[in-house]
Design an enzyme around this catalytic site. Structure first.
Site, PDB file in Angstrom:
ATOM      1  N   CYS A 160      -7.730   0.330   6.105  1.00  0.00           N
ATOM      2  CA  CYS A 160      -6.685  -0.478   6.632  1.00  0.00           C
ATOM      3  C   CYS A 160      -6.691  -0.688   7.969  1.00  0.00           C
ATOM      4  CB  CYS A 160      -5.310   0.376   6.140  1.00  0.00           C
ATOM      5  SG  CYS A 160      -3.930  -0.662   6.782  1.00  0.00           S
TER       6      CYS A 160
ATOM      7  N   GLY B 268       0.571  -1.302   0.045  1.00  0.00           N
ATOM      8  CA  GLY B 268      -0.012  -0.051   0.017  1.00  0.00           C
ATOM      9  C   GLY B 268       0.880   1.365  -0.123  1.00  0.00           C
TER      10      GLY B 268
ATOM     11  N   LYS C 100     -10.941  -2.508  -2.592  1.00  0.00           N
ATOM     12  CA  LYS C 100     -10.688  -3.705  -1.926  1.00  0.00           C
ATOM     13  C   LYS C 100     -11.513  -3.518  -0.387  1.00  0.00           C
ATOM     14  CE  LYS C 100      -6.992  -6.400   0.418  1.00  0.00           C
ATOM     15  NZ  LYS C 100      -5.619  -6.662   0.257  1.00  0.00           N
TER      16      LYS C 100
HETATM   17  C1  FMN Z   1       2.190  -8.443   6.215  1.00  0.00           C
HETATM   18  C2  FMN Z   1       1.211  -7.976   5.542  1.00  0.00           C
HETATM   19  C3  FMN Z   1       1.003  -6.863   5.110  1.00  0.00           C
HETATM   20  C4  FMN Z   1      -0.101  -6.432   4.236  1.00  0.00           C
HETATM   21  N1  FMN Z   1      -0.233  -4.950   3.775  1.00  0.00           N
HETATM   22  C5  FMN Z   1      -1.571  -4.744   3.160  1.00  0.00           C
HETATM   23  C6  FMN Z   1      -1.433  -3.615   2.507  1.00  0.00           C
HETATM   24  O1  FMN Z   1      -0.544  -2.623   2.461  1.00  0.00           O
HETATM   25  N2  FMN Z   1      -2.547  -3.021   1.894  1.00  0.00           N
HETATM   26  C7  FMN Z   1      -3.652  -4.105   1.906  1.00  0.00           C
HETATM   27  O2  FMN Z   1      -4.600  -3.587   1.074  1.00  0.00           O
HETATM   28  N3  FMN Z   1      -3.588  -5.317   2.100  1.00  0.00           N
HETATM   29  C8  FMN Z   1      -2.320  -5.509   2.939  1.00  0.00           C
HETATM   30  N4  FMN Z   1      -2.336  -6.749   3.611  1.00  0.00           N
HETATM   31  C9  FMN Z   1      -3.547  -7.698   3.395  1.00  0.00           C
HETATM   32  C10 FMN Z   1      -3.357  -8.872   2.137  1.00  0.00           C
HETATM   33  O3  FMN Z   1      -3.205  -8.086   0.921  1.00  0.00           O
HETATM   34  C11 FMN Z   1      -4.613  -9.923   2.241  1.00  0.00           C
HETATM   35  O4  FMN Z   1      -5.764  -8.911   1.974  1.00  0.00           O
HETATM   36  C12 FMN Z   1      -4.691 -10.658   3.610  1.00  0.00           C
HETATM   37  O5  FMN Z   1      -3.359 -10.957   4.131  1.00  0.00           O
HETATM   38  C13 FMN Z   1      -5.519 -11.782   3.388  1.00  0.00           C
HETATM   39  O6  FMN Z   1      -4.705 -12.719   2.750  1.00  0.00           O
HETATM   40  P1  FMN Z   1      -4.078 -14.135   3.015  1.00  0.00           P
HETATM   41  O7  FMN Z   1      -4.847 -14.752   4.054  1.00  0.00           O
HETATM   42  O8  FMN Z   1      -3.675 -14.848   1.593  1.00  0.00           O
HETATM   43  O9  FMN Z   1      -2.753 -13.573   3.592  1.00  0.00           O
HETATM   44  C14 FMN Z   1      -1.247  -7.449   4.213  1.00  0.00           C
HETATM   45  C15 FMN Z   1      -1.128  -8.586   4.846  1.00  0.00           C
HETATM   46  C16 FMN Z   1       0.127  -8.929   5.402  1.00  0.00           C
HETATM   47  C17 FMN Z   1       0.240 -10.368   6.138  1.00  0.00           C
END
Ligand code: FMN
Length: 307
Positions: free
Chosen positions: A130, A47, A165
């Site tokens: 967020c 992000g 999102k």
């Molecule tokens: C370390 C980390 C950083 C993340 N940073 C962002 C971000 O900057 N912007 C965002 O929209 N989602 C962010 N997310 C959310 C992920 O894009 C995703 O929506 C969420 O982790 C669920 O997917 P997963 O279960 O496959 O990890 C982040 C997730 C993690 C684990």
């Protein structure tokens, strides 16, 4: 990669339905030595905010038995430094790039987009909530009218792909999806992380630097899948499924309930080659089920008998 995995959103063709989720794949280049970036149909950047952000105090990531709690706090170099560093790199990049944007006001979203427009990226993923930032765009998720107004303004300022999102931490997810669609969003992606916490029983304090963090990984998949299922039935625009995808069969579950594409997040930390593995699984699955391409399986979940 096989032609069978091609999917289209708006007028953009993706070689694979697998996308790297925001915050788990940096800006893509960090992984270029160990991953064939074109195994991913696209990557979503960390992000980006208008000004640089240092992020939250450490520890920022805590492992739990079935997932991660993160409290990164949108640490990023800010829009100008992002453009300076990645503009030339993305001119000649092996896969498509989507920029994830986190901002506090509508004006800030528009300023960021105006600056990034000239970069060779296919579009934006608008993070309207967020969980790890005090004012992480929360008001845009509390009220569908605010969502509508934000996405409408963004639609009027770009012809690139807009993905809204959604956060699972609000109970009005269907209304937010509908408002995003009506405002001109090209697709919806969901879910972002669930709010979670973890306590160190020796110190009696939080195991992460902040009180709460965003929970992701295998444990959230059933909840996220249900939200994706509901959203697919609420809007006509494509839905991108995210949450706990750890294998090819996890990805198939999302596609069967109607997601056109999927994003993989936390699983990348364990297996950076996961897109390659999911693509392989999908190719075999499609063949085994007797379809000529991936479109044959999307939305074929036999759910109608429950409705
Ligand atoms: C370390 C980390 C950083 C993340 N940073 C962002 C971000 O900057 N912007 C965002 O929209 N989602 C962010 N997310 C959310 C992920 O894009 C995703 O929506 C969420 O982790 C669920 O997917 P997963 O279960 O496959 O990890 C982040 C997730 C993690 C684990």
């Amino acid at each position: 990669m096989s032609e069978k995995l091609k999917v289209k959103i708006k007028d953009i063709e993706f070689a694979s339905p697998v996308i790297a989720a925001s915050g788990t794949f940096g800006f893509g280049v960090e992984y270029s030595d160990i991953v064939n970036l074109d195994d991913f149909g696209a990557i979503v950047t960390k992000g980006i905010s208008l000004l640089p952000r240092e992020g939250n105090p450490p520890p920022r990531i805590v492992e739990t038995p079935c997932g991660l709690i993160n409290s990164i706090g949108l640490a990023n170099p800010g829009t100008d430094a992002f453009i300076e560093t990645y503009k030339d790199i993305y001119e000649n990049f092996p896969t498509k790039v989507i920029v994830n944007i986190g901002a506090e006001t509508g004006e800030e979203f528009l300023t960021i987009i105006e600056k990034i427009e000239k970069m060779n990226v296919i579009g934006y993923e608008i993070n309207i909530s967020c969980p790890n930032v005090e004012k992480g765009g929360m008001m845009f998720s509390e009220d569908p009218n605010q969502t509508y107004s934000l996405i409408r303004h963004i639609r009027n300022s770009t012809n690139k792909l807009i993905i809204t999102k959604l956060s699972p931490n609000f109970c009005n997810i269907k209304e937010l999806a509908k408002a995003s669609e009506e405002a001109g969003s090209d697709a919806i992606s969901l879910v972002n992380t669930f709010l979670g916490m973890s306590v160190d029983i020796e110190t009696g304090d939080s195991r992460i630097g902040k009180l709460f963090g965003g929970f992701s990984g295998p444990a959230i998949k059933p909840m996220a899948l249900k939200m994706v299922y509901d959203t697919v039935r609420t809007v006509k625009i494509p839905v991108i499924g995210i949450g706990g995808i750890n294998s090819g069969s996890d990805a198939v579950e999302y596609l069967l309930v109607g997601a056109q594409m999927v994003q993989v997040g936390s699983a990348i930390f364990k297996n950076p080659q996961i897109a390659f593995d999911i693509n392989n699984f999908l190719e075999k699955y499609i063949e085994r089920k007797g379809f000529s391409n991936i479109k044959g399986i999307i939305g074929t979940f036999k759910g109608s008998r429950y409705e």
